[in-house]
Each structure stands twice: as C-alpha cells, then as structure tokens.
Design a protein around this motif. Structure first.
Motif, mmCIF file in Angstrom:
data_model
loop_
_atom_site.group_PDB
_atom_site.id
_atom_site.type_symbol
_atom_site.label_atom_id
_atom_site.label_comp_id
_atom_site.label_asym_id
_atom_site.label_seq_id
_atom_site.Cartn_x
_atom_site.Cartn_y
_atom_site.Cartn_z
ATOM 1 N N ASP A 84 0.941 -1.255 -0.142
ATOM 2 C CA ASP A 84 0.044 -0.086 -0.167
ATOM 3 C C ASP A 84 0.645 1.301 0.058
ATOM 4 O OD1 ASP A 84 -2.610 -1.533 0.190
ATOM 5 O OD2 ASP A 84 -1.806 -1.727 2.357
ATOM 6 N N ALA A 85 2.115 1.121 0.529
ATOM 7 C CA ALA A 85 2.684 2.339 0.896
ATOM 8 C C ALA A 85 4.290 1.954 0.889
ATOM 9 C CB ALA A 85 2.689 3.073 1.968
ATOM 10 N N LEU A 86 5.128 2.864 0.420
ATOM 11 C CA LEU A 86 6.705 2.822 0.690
ATOM 12 C C LEU A 86 7.171 3.920 1.464
ATOM 13 C CD1 LEU A 86 9.495 1.786 0.235
ATOM 14 C CD2 LEU A 86 9.564 3.047 -1.877
ATOM 15 N N VAL A 87 7.531 3.631 2.708
ATOM 16 C CA VAL A 87 8.038 4.603 3.643
ATOM 17 C C VAL A 87 9.390 4.757 3.474
ATOM 18 C CG1 VAL A 87 8.413 5.352 6.071
ATOM 19 C CG2 VAL A 87 6.226 4.010 5.341
ATOM 20 N N VAL A 88 9.889 6.239 3.090
ATOM 21 C CA VAL A 88 11.311 6.428 2.923
ATOM 22 C C VAL A 88 11.946 7.326 4.071
ATOM 23 C CG1 VAL A 88 12.881 7.733 1.215
ATOM 24 C CG2 VAL A 88 10.892 6.571 0.372
ATOM 25 N N ASP A 89 12.974 6.813 4.593
ATOM 26 C CA ASP A 89 13.401 7.526 5.788
ATOM 27 C C ASP A 89 15.196 7.572 5.450
ATOM 28 O OD1 ASP A 89 14.112 8.915 7.986
ATOM 29 O OD2 ASP A 89 13.832 7.310 9.421
ATOM 30 N N LEU A 90 15.683 8.457 4.584
ATOM 31 C CA LEU A 90 17.154 8.646 4.396
ATOM 32 C C LEU A 90 17.624 10.042 4.906
ATOM 33 C CD1 LEU A 90 16.686 7.235 0.679
ATOM 34 C CD2 LEU A 90 17.735 6.162 2.939
ATOM 35 N N GLN A 91 18.763 9.898 5.933
ATOM 36 C CA GLN A 91 19.222 11.335 6.177
ATOM 37 C C GLN A 91 20.084 11.704 5.084
ATOM 38 O OE1 GLN A 91 19.085 13.474 8.933
ATOM 39 N NE2 GLN A 91 20.223 14.748 7.379
ATOM 40 N N ASP A 92 19.827 13.030 4.295
ATOM 41 C CA ASP A 92 20.625 13.567 3.279
ATOM 42 C C ASP A 92 21.412 14.658 3.499
ATOM 43 O OD1 ASP A 92 20.811 13.790 0.274
ATOM 44 O OD2 ASP A 92 19.739 15.764 0.478
ATOM 45 N N VAL A 93 22.389 14.978 2.768
ATOM 46 C CA VAL A 93 23.381 15.957 3.565
ATOM 47 C C VAL A 93 23.355 17.097 2.679
ATOM 48 C CG1 VAL A 93 24.733 14.192 4.329
ATOM 49 C CG2 VAL A 93 25.322 14.876 1.976
ATOM 50 N N GLY A 94 22.307 17.413 1.688
ATOM 51 C CA GLY A 94 22.117 18.802 1.195
ATOM 52 C C GLY A 94 22.920 18.895 0.063
ATOM 53 N N ALA A 95 23.475 18.011 -0.554
ATOM 54 C CA ALA A 95 24.211 18.041 -1.873
ATOM 55 C C ALA A 95 23.461 17.246 -3.065
ATOM 56 C CB ALA A 95 25.723 17.661 -1.468
ATOM 57 N N ARG A 96 23.848 17.831 -4.256
ATOM 58 C CA ARG A 96 23.099 17.051 -5.374
ATOM 59 C C ARG A 96 23.923 15.669 -5.710
ATOM 60 N NH1 ARG A 96 25.275 17.502 -10.117
ATOM 61 N NH2 ARG A 96 25.991 19.537 -9.707
ATOM 62 N N TYR A 97 24.886 15.558 -5.423
ATOM 63 C CA TYR A 97 25.580 14.303 -5.711
ATOM 64 C C TYR A 97 25.177 13.091 -4.834
ATOM 65 C CZ TYR A 97 28.792 18.251 -6.198
ATOM 66 O OH TYR A 97 29.050 19.626 -6.146
ATOM 67 N N TYR A 98 24.786 13.315 -3.583
ATOM 68 C CA TYR A 98 24.453 12.196 -2.742
ATOM 69 C C TYR A 98 23.282 11.570 -3.158
ATOM 70 C CZ TYR A 98 25.580 10.990 2.070
ATOM 71 O OH TYR A 98 26.065 10.189 3.295
ATOM 72 N N THR A 99 23.615 10.144 -3.468
ATOM 73 C CA THR A 99 22.644 9.444 -4.378
ATOM 74 C C THR A 99 21.424 9.025 -3.730
ATOM 75 O OG1 THR A 99 23.699 7.177 -3.541
ATOM 76 C CG2 THR A 99 24.862 8.297 -5.672
ATOM 77 N N PHE A 100 21.276 9.254 -2.262
ATOM 78 C CA PHE A 100 19.866 8.669 -1.916
ATOM 79 C C PHE A 100 18.787 9.427 -2.418
ATOM 80 C CE2 PHE A 100 22.688 8.330 2.247
ATOM 81 C CZ PHE A 100 23.263 7.087 1.913
ATOM 82 N N GLN A 101 19.043 10.909 -2.734
ATOM 83 C CA GLN A 101 17.907 11.549 -3.299
ATOM 84 C C GLN A 101 17.619 11.014 -4.599
ATOM 85 O OE1 GLN A 101 19.062 15.618 -3.994
ATOM 86 N NE2 GLN A 101 20.954 14.786 -3.664
ATOM 87 N N TRP A 102 18.551 10.343 -5.486
ATOM 88 C CA TRP A 102 18.154 9.814 -6.699
ATOM 89 C C TRP A 102 17.708 8.381 -6.626
ATOM 90 C CZ3 TRP A 102 17.482 13.966 -8.673
ATOM 91 C CH2 TRP A 102 18.460 15.164 -8.456
ATOM 92 N N THR A 103 18.035 7.809 -5.634
ATOM 93 C CA THR A 103 17.380 6.608 -5.188
ATOM 94 C C THR A 103 15.779 6.760 -4.884
ATOM 95 O OG1 THR A 103 19.532 5.402 -4.487
ATOM 96 C CG2 THR A 103 17.341 4.483 -3.640
ATOM 97 N N LEU A 104 15.665 7.758 -3.996
ATOM 98 C CA LEU A 104 14.149 8.085 -4.061
ATOM 99 C C LEU A 104 13.345 8.670 -4.989
ATOM 100 C CD1 LEU A 104 11.793 9.365 -2.188
ATOM 101 C CD2 LEU A 104 13.171 11.494 -1.825
ATOM 102 N N ALA A 105 14.214 9.397 -6.056
ATOM 103 C CA ALA A 105 13.480 9.836 -7.378
ATOM 104 C C ALA A 105 13.062 8.561 -8.217
ATOM 105 C CB ALA A 105 14.319 10.595 -8.116
ATOM 106 N N LEU A 106 13.877 7.411 -8.170
ATOM 107 C CA LEU A 106 13.429 6.334 -8.930
ATOM 108 C C LEU A 106 12.511 5.353 -8.359
ATOM 109 C CD1 LEU A 106 16.988 5.049 -10.212
ATOM 110 C CD2 LEU A 106 15.501 6.426 -11.516
#
Length: 390
Positions: free
Chosen positions: A103-125
């Motif tokens: 029903d849902a995917l919960v995303v809890d990732l600590q980012d560091v405020g920089a475009r290169y950090y891959t967690f935000q792109w894992t989230l986008a995909l």
C-alpha cells in the motif's frame, strides 16, 4: 527531547494512524533513527495495526557497511528477518514484483544537502516506480545539515544527467529530502502519490548543531557534520586525480596528492581570498582509495564562517589551484563513474562541461560564479512552492 522532531519521530509518536491497516515497505539506512537513536525499521516493525513486509537499501546498504560505488547485494535483516532488496547496483529502482502487494513505501533517508549524494536519486527512481505501480510514497523528513537558506552552484544541463544528478538541481539546493521529493514530483512530473511527514521545530536557518538531534553517519565517509559542510564542493574532487581524503579520518576536508607541495598549494589557495575558509598545509597518507599508502601534500579546509563559506566555489578553486600548481601531475579522472561510462566524471559532477573548460582556459573564480547567477535565481523562484519550512 531534541529541539527538532524528525519526520520519523512525528510518524511513530504522533501520526501512526497514517499506516494503520496497511502493508508497507521501508527504504532506510543506518542514520534512519529517532531522537533516542531507535532505528526506523525496529520502530515501524513494532507499530501496531500496520504490517511492515519488505525492506529496501540505498548505496552503502541498510547498515552503511559498504564503501562508495560498491554494489549492494540483497540480504536479510538480522533484526526483523525481512528481506532487504538492493537499490544500488545492477538494479536501482524497485521492480513491479518488489512493489506488489504494498500500500505504501516509507522512505527515511538522512540526506546531506548536496546534489551528488545518491540517496535522493534512489528516492526519485523509487517514486517513479511507485507511480507506475500505484503505491503511495511516504517521505519522513529530516534536517538538511547545512540549513535551507543558502543555495549555490550552477543548474545542470539535462544532457549530463547521471546518478549524481538525475534531475537538474544546483550542487547545494537548500532543500530537505521531503522538499526535494515535492520539487521533483511537481516540476518533473513523476506522477507519484506523495505524502511528506514534516519535522516539528525545524527552521531554514538551522544548522545540524541547532537541532539537538544525534548525528549518525549516513555513509562511511560522512563521519561528522563538518564533512557535510564541505561536501557540496568536496565531492567534485572525485572527478580528479587529487585525493579527497578517503582513507583518512578527514574525508573531503583533506585534499592533496603526492605531486603537490603542501605549503605552496596552501599559499596559492589563500591568494584566492575565498570567503569563510582557511587552508592549512597538510600531509597525509590515505589507507585506501586514491594514492593509498603514498604521502600526499595538500591542505585541510578549516571553515571559519559557515554563513559566508561557499563549498562549491571553494572546491572549484581547489581544483584550479592544483592544476596551476602542478600541470604535469594533475589530471581529470576517467570514466566509468557512478554508472556513467562515457562522459568525464568531472562533467557529470558539474552537470556540464562548461566549468571544466573554463578551468582549463584559466577563467577566474568570480567569472565562473557569475556564469550561473541567472539560472540560480530562476531555480530559487521555482523551488519556492516546494518549501515546507520558514
């Protein structure tokens, strides 16, 4: 209690009904903890009247053991016994089979405020995949350790999209991960059914130290908030043959190479008069990664004024100064890099080849900075509707 409550704290202790009666998965890593350092997987597994059935892991894995660029294998979580699906390696987004029955995917990732950090792109995909499968994405928000007021860097050319920038964001976009999700969903039409659980008490002017939240390293080479402070520029060093300090106790703060003289390099950098930073001559021996076992001459970055410090411009200066100081020793790193096998790593890190070419022709730092001023103003206007905090 900490001054700020993370989105995880809010979800578990205030908004647990959001998951009531639902089958859900969690995308998390080792920094996914509440204010008492309890991990999100444990907390959400024990949440009443909801069922956690699956786990996903980004780069470095669920527990952050793997170094950079290392493919993550599927595993089983030793605490819950649940299967952990990798989203960093041959597969970087969930398959329909992985999302089936959720029903849902919960995303809890600590980012560091920089475009290169891959967690935000894992989230986008993951958002794109969930949109296709009709699965809601719930992002539990966390502080941007750099605050949310200052934005820096060029807006990348989409032709240079990669896993260090799937969509055009400046190197320092001044967004939390929840705001990144909102921005991408709106401006790049991901079509995701998105819910962001905001923090309580966070303000854009806050640095990490203002939150009273515990710092847990979100990746092996992000040991401290001082690392995060320099990273929006420090990651650019990966596109060169300079050591970015991996294999030392000060990654991204120690920069150097065997072909550099530490004192001459530091003196050249000081002449650039970059704001909010001092360069101390340093010598170090990386234990792994570039120049492992070799004595490197270089500098340590000491941030003296966090409000004036410009990490992106500073690292362009670090690169330009090294190239000028040792033109025969310096070189650009060759591909492959972050799944890109053709373009130069420095170009996908910049999101363009124009900055590399400007460095090569000897352009001044003020001229390079002026080149992105207008596009950065436009980005600031576009991001405004996505902001969740004052």
């Amino acid at each position: 209690m900490p001054r700020v409550e993370s989105g995880l704290d809010v979800l578990v202790h205030r908004r647990g009904s959001l998951l009531r009666g639902r089958r859900f998965a969690v995308l998390a890593h080792q920094a996914s903890v509440d204010g008492r350092l309890e991990h999100a997987v444990t907390l959400l597994h024990d949440l009443g009247r909801a069922r956690l059935v699956r786990l996903f892991a980004p780069e470095h894995g669920l527990w952050g053991a793997e170094q950079d660029h290392a493919p993550i294998r599927a595993a089983r979580d030793p605490v819950t016994g649940l299967r952990v699906h990798s989203l960093y390696g041959t597969r970087r987004e969930p398959t329909p089979a992985m999302l089936r029955g959720l029903d849902a995917l919960v995303v809890d990732l600590q980012d560091v405020g920089a475009r290169y950090y891959t967690f935000q792109w894992t989230l986008a995909l993951a958002m794109r995949a969930c949109a296709r499968s009709g699965v809601e994405v719930i992002v539990v928000d966390r502080p941007n350790p750099l605050g949310g007021e200052i934005v820096e860097g060029n807006v990348p050319d989409p032709a240079f999209a990669s896993f260090v920038g799937l969509y055009p964001l400046p190197a320092r976009p001044g967004l939390t991960l929840g705001e990144v999700a909102r921005y991408l969903n709106e401006h790049h039409r991901l079509g995701c059914r998105l819910t962001v659980v905001p923090m309580r008490g966070w303000r854009r002017a806050m640095l990490w130290e203002d939150t009273d939240l515990p710092w847990v390293s979100p990746s092996p080479n992000m040991p401290a908030t001082s690392t995060a402070r320099v990273y929006p520029g420090g990651c650019l060093i990966e596109g060169t043959n300079l050591s970015e300090g991996r294999g030392t106790t000060r990654p991204f703060e120690w920069i150097g190479a065997p072909y550099l003289d530490a004192h001459r390099y530091a003196a050249r950098l000081e002449r650039l008069k970059l704001p909010g930073v001092t360069f101390r001559p340093a010598r170090f021996i990386p234990t792994f990664h570039k120049w492992a076992g070799r004595l490197c001459g270089g500098v340590q970055l000491h941030v003296t004024d966090v409000e004036r410090f410009k990490p992106y411009l500073t690292s362009i200066g670090l690169i330009a100064a090294a190239r000028a100081e040792a033109p025969r020793g310096f070189s650009w790193k060759r591909p492959p890099y972050e799944f890109e096998r053709t373009k130069l790593p420095i170009d996908i890190l910049f999101g363009t080849d124009t900055i590399r070419r400007a460095i090569e022709r000897g352009a001044t730092l003020p001229a390079i900075e002026r080149s992105w001023a207008r596009e950065l103003d436009d980005f600031n206007k576009r991001r405004a509707p996505s902001l969740l905090y004052r």
